[in-house]
Design a protein around this motif. Structure first.
Motif, PDB file in Angstrom:
ATOM      1  N   ILE A   1      11.477   6.653  23.978  1.00 25.04           N
ATOM      2  CA  ILE A   1      10.307   6.026  24.596  1.00 25.04           C
ATOM      3  C   ILE A   1       9.243   7.057  24.988  1.00 25.04           C
ATOM      4  N   GLU A   2       9.451   8.304  24.602  1.00 30.76           N
ATOM      5  CA  GLU A   2       8.497   9.362  24.926  1.00 30.76           C
ATOM      6  C   GLU A   2       7.100   8.979  24.443  1.00 30.76           C
ATOM      7  N   GLY A   3       6.117   9.095  25.323  1.00 27.69           N
ATOM      8  CA  GLY A   3       4.730   8.819  24.966  1.00 27.69           C
ATOM      9  C   GLY A   3       4.348   7.356  25.003  1.00 27.69           C
ATOM     10  N   GLN A   4       5.296   6.477  25.314  1.00 30.25           N
ATOM     11  CA  GLN A   4       4.992   5.040  25.362  1.00 30.25           C
ATOM     12  C   GLN A   4       4.861   4.562  26.807  1.00 30.25           C
ATOM     13  N   GLU A   5       4.052   3.531  26.997  1.00 30.27           N
ATOM     14  CA  GLU A   5       4.059   2.821  28.264  1.00 30.27           C
ATOM     15  C   GLU A   5       5.286   1.914  28.280  1.00 30.27           C
ATOM     16  N   PHE A   6       5.942   1.811  29.425  1.00 30.15           N
ATOM     17  CA  PHE A   6       7.117   0.943  29.485  1.00 30.15           C
ATOM     18  C   PHE A   6       7.267   0.347  30.875  1.00 30.15           C
ATOM     19  N   GLN A   7       7.980  -0.771  30.930  1.00 32.32           N
ATOM     20  CA  GLN A   7       8.294  -1.448  32.186  1.00 32.32           C
ATOM     21  C   GLN A   7       9.812  -1.526  32.313  1.00 32.32           C
ATOM     22  N   ILE A   8      10.286  -1.467  33.530  1.00 29.26           N
ATOM     23  CA  ILE A   8      11.733  -1.574  33.753  1.00 29.26           C
ATOM     24  C   ILE A   8      12.003  -2.629  34.817  1.00 29.26           C
ATOM     25  N   ASP A   9      13.110  -3.317  34.651  1.00 24.29           N
ATOM     26  CA  ASP A   9      13.509  -4.365  35.593  1.00 24.29           C
ATOM     27  C   ASP A   9      15.009  -4.213  35.839  1.00 24.29           C
ATOM     28  N   ASP A  10      15.354  -3.814  37.057  1.00 22.78           N
ATOM     29  CA  ASP A  10      16.757  -3.588  37.412  1.00 22.78           C
ATOM     30  C   ASP A  10      17.424  -4.926  37.709  1.00 22.78           C
ATOM     31  N   GLN A  11      18.404  -5.305  36.893  1.00 19.11           N
ATOM     32  CA  GLN A  11      19.141  -6.553  37.063  1.00 19.11           C
ATOM     33  C   GLN A  11      20.521  -6.322  37.688  1.00 19.11           C
ATOM     34  N   LEU A  12      20.722  -5.158  38.297  1.00 19.29           N
ATOM     35  CA  LEU A  12      21.970  -4.749  38.943  1.00 19.29           C
ATOM     36  C   LEU A  12      23.071  -4.438  37.926  1.00 19.29           C
ATOM     37  N   THR A  13      23.419  -5.385  37.084  1.00 17.07           N
ATOM     38  CA  THR A  13      24.451  -5.130  36.078  1.00 17.07           C
ATOM     39  C   THR A  13      23.842  -4.726  34.738  1.00 17.07           C
ATOM     40  N   ALA A  14      22.536  -4.663  34.664  1.00 23.00           N
ATOM     41  CA  ALA A  14      21.832  -4.251  33.448  1.00 23.00           C
ATOM     42  C   ALA A  14      20.425  -3.820  33.834  1.00 23.00           C
ATOM     43  N   ILE A  15      19.787  -3.093  32.936  1.00 24.84           N
ATOM     44  CA  ILE A  15      18.387  -2.699  33.113  1.00 24.84           C
ATOM     45  C   ILE A  15      17.618  -3.201  31.905  1.00 24.84           C
ATOM     46  N   ASP A  16      16.599  -4.000  32.148  1.00 23.47           N
ATOM     47  CA  ASP A  16      15.729  -4.462  31.071  1.00 23.47           C
ATOM     48  C   ASP A  16      14.569  -3.489  30.933  1.00 23.47           C
ATOM     49  N   VAL A  17      14.366  -3.002  29.731  1.00 25.14           N
ATOM     50  CA  VAL A  17      13.288  -2.049  29.444  1.00 25.14           C
ATOM     51  C   VAL A  17      12.370  -2.664  28.394  1.00 25.14           C
ATOM     52  N   THR A  18      11.092  -2.743  28.709  1.00 23.91           N
ATOM     53  CA  THR A  18      10.108  -3.265  27.770  1.00 23.91           C
ATOM     54  C   THR A  18       9.136  -2.148  27.409  1.00 23.91           C
ATOM     55  N   THR A  19       9.043  -1.844  26.119  1.00 20.95           N
ATOM     56  CA  THR A  19       8.156  -0.796  25.635  1.00 20.95           C
ATOM     57  C   THR A  19       7.078  -1.395  24.753  1.00 20.95           C
ATOM     58  N   GLU A  20       6.248  -0.521  24.211  1.00 21.01           N
ATOM     59  CA  GLU A  20       5.180  -0.978  23.328  1.00 21.01           C
ATOM     60  C   GLU A  20       5.734  -1.520  22.011  1.00 21.01           C
ATOM     61  N   THR A  21       6.957  -1.133  21.665  1.00 21.53           N
ATOM     62  CA  THR A  21       7.533  -1.544  20.381  1.00 21.53           C
ATOM     63  C   THR A  21       8.589  -2.629  20.508  1.00 21.53           C
ATOM     64  N   GLY A  22       8.879  -3.080  21.734  1.00 23.21           N
ATOM     65  CA  GLY A  22       9.876  -4.128  21.893  1.00 23.21           C
ATOM     66  C   GLY A  22      10.591  -4.020  23.225  1.00 23.21           C
ATOM     67  N   SER A  23      11.676  -4.762  23.340  1.00 27.90           N
ATOM     68  CA  SER A  23      12.434  -4.769  24.593  1.00 27.90           C
ATOM     69  C   SER A  23      13.909  -4.543  24.303  1.00 27.90           C
ATOM     70  N   LEU A  24      14.619  -4.082  25.319  1.00 23.48           N
ATOM     71  CA  LEU A  24      16.045  -3.822  25.195  1.00 23.48           C
ATOM     72  C   LEU A  24      16.683  -3.947  26.563  1.00 23.48           C
ATOM     73  N   ALA A  25      17.996  -4.058  26.564  1.00 19.04           N
ATOM     74  CA  ALA A  25      18.762  -4.089  27.807  1.00 19.04           C
ATOM     75  C   ALA A  25      19.767  -2.949  27.787  1.00 19.04           C
ATOM     76  N   LEU A  26      19.945  -2.332  28.926  1.00 20.38           N
ATOM     77  CA  LEU A  26      20.923  -1.261  29.062  1.00 20.38           C
ATOM     78  C   LEU A  26      22.080  -1.755  29.917  1.00 20.38           C
ATOM     79  N   ARG A  27      23.283  -1.486  29.462  1.00 19.17           N
ATOM     80  CA  ARG A  27      24.479  -1.812  30.231  1.00 19.17           C
ATOM     81  C   ARG A  27      25.371  -0.581  30.283  1.00 19.17           C
ATOM     82  N   GLY A  28      26.241  -0.573  31.278  1.00 18.56           N
ATOM     83  CA  GLY A  28      27.148   0.548  31.423  1.00 18.56           C
ATOM     84  C   GLY A  28      27.751   0.566  32.804  1.00 18.56           C
TER      85      GLY A  28
END
Length: 221
Positions: free
Chosen positions: A38-65
């Motif tokens: 995501i280097e050089g991109q604008e992005f938004q993050i939303d902490d869902q406690l059990t996951a993190i939603d990340v929205t970038t200029e090229t799409g969205s993804l969820a992080l789990r762990g």
């Protein structure tokens, strides 16, 4: 009590999930790889406690762990969004707490960005419990073999400077000073004059009590 993030923090494993339904894709990723993607991109993050939603200029993804990996990832992403490089921040541990009902320990830090001369996070709490993934090894002491003999003393003065600012300038730091269970205040011995007065009053009462008992015994015998 002051730490930097070790390079191993960027190698903490996460699951990256893209798409939904038949288009759902899941792959292993590290925090360092995500930051590079995501280097050089604008992005938004939303902490869902059990996951993190990340929205970038090229799409969205969820992080789990594991909980620890997600918490550290969320904090680093927030700082990166503010223009702060992950390894440039300094972490100061200031409290530990235990759950009264579950086998959970929390460790609390405030975070400093020295270049901006400010505290950028007052309270970042990491939980340590079975399965949390808590790994203290990602925090490494900023101590290093000194070139000049005075360096360790400058390092202590630098740490004291930030702890004292934390207790004086932040709300949670001021509450820490006022807590009735008087937890340790680092590098701020004068922070509780009211407590010293209370101790002095207690000592005076004890002395008066002992003096009164002694006087009574002298009258009786």
């Amino acid at each position: 009590m002051a730490y930097s993030l070790a390079l191993s923090a960027l190698e903490l494993p996460l699951k990256q999930i893209k798409g939904t339904g038949d288009q759902r894709q899941e792959e292993d990723i590290t925090l360092g790889k995500l930051l590079k993607d995501i280097e050089g991109q604008e992005f938004q993050i939303d902490d869902q406690l059990t996951a993190i939603d990340v929205t970038t200029e090229t799409g969205s993804l969820a992080l789990r762990g594991p909980n620890f990996n997600l918490k550290l990832a969320n904090t680093i992403l927030e700082l990166r969004k503010e223009g702060i490089k992950p390894l440039a921040a300094k972490w100061f541990w200031w409290d530990k707490d235990d759950s009264s009902s579950d086998p959970v320990i929390s460790y609390v830090f405030f975070v400093v960005h020295d270049e901006e001369d400010k505290i950028v996070r007052e309270e970042v709490r990491f939980l340590d419990y079975p399965g949390s993934g808590f790994d203290p090894a990602v925090f490494e002491s900023i101590d290093s073999p000194p070139f000049w003999s005075s360096e360790p003393r400058w390092d202590l003065a630098w740490a004291a400077y930030w702890y004292r600012r934390f207790y004086k300038e932040t709300k949670v730091g001021q509450l820490m000073v006022l807590r009735p269970d008087v937890p340790v205040l680092y590098y701020y011995p004068e922070g509780r004059p009211w407590y010293k007065r209370r101790i002095l009053q207690w000592e005076v009462r004890v002395l008066l009590f002992l003096f009164g008992v002694g006087a009574l015994l002298a009258l009786l015998f």
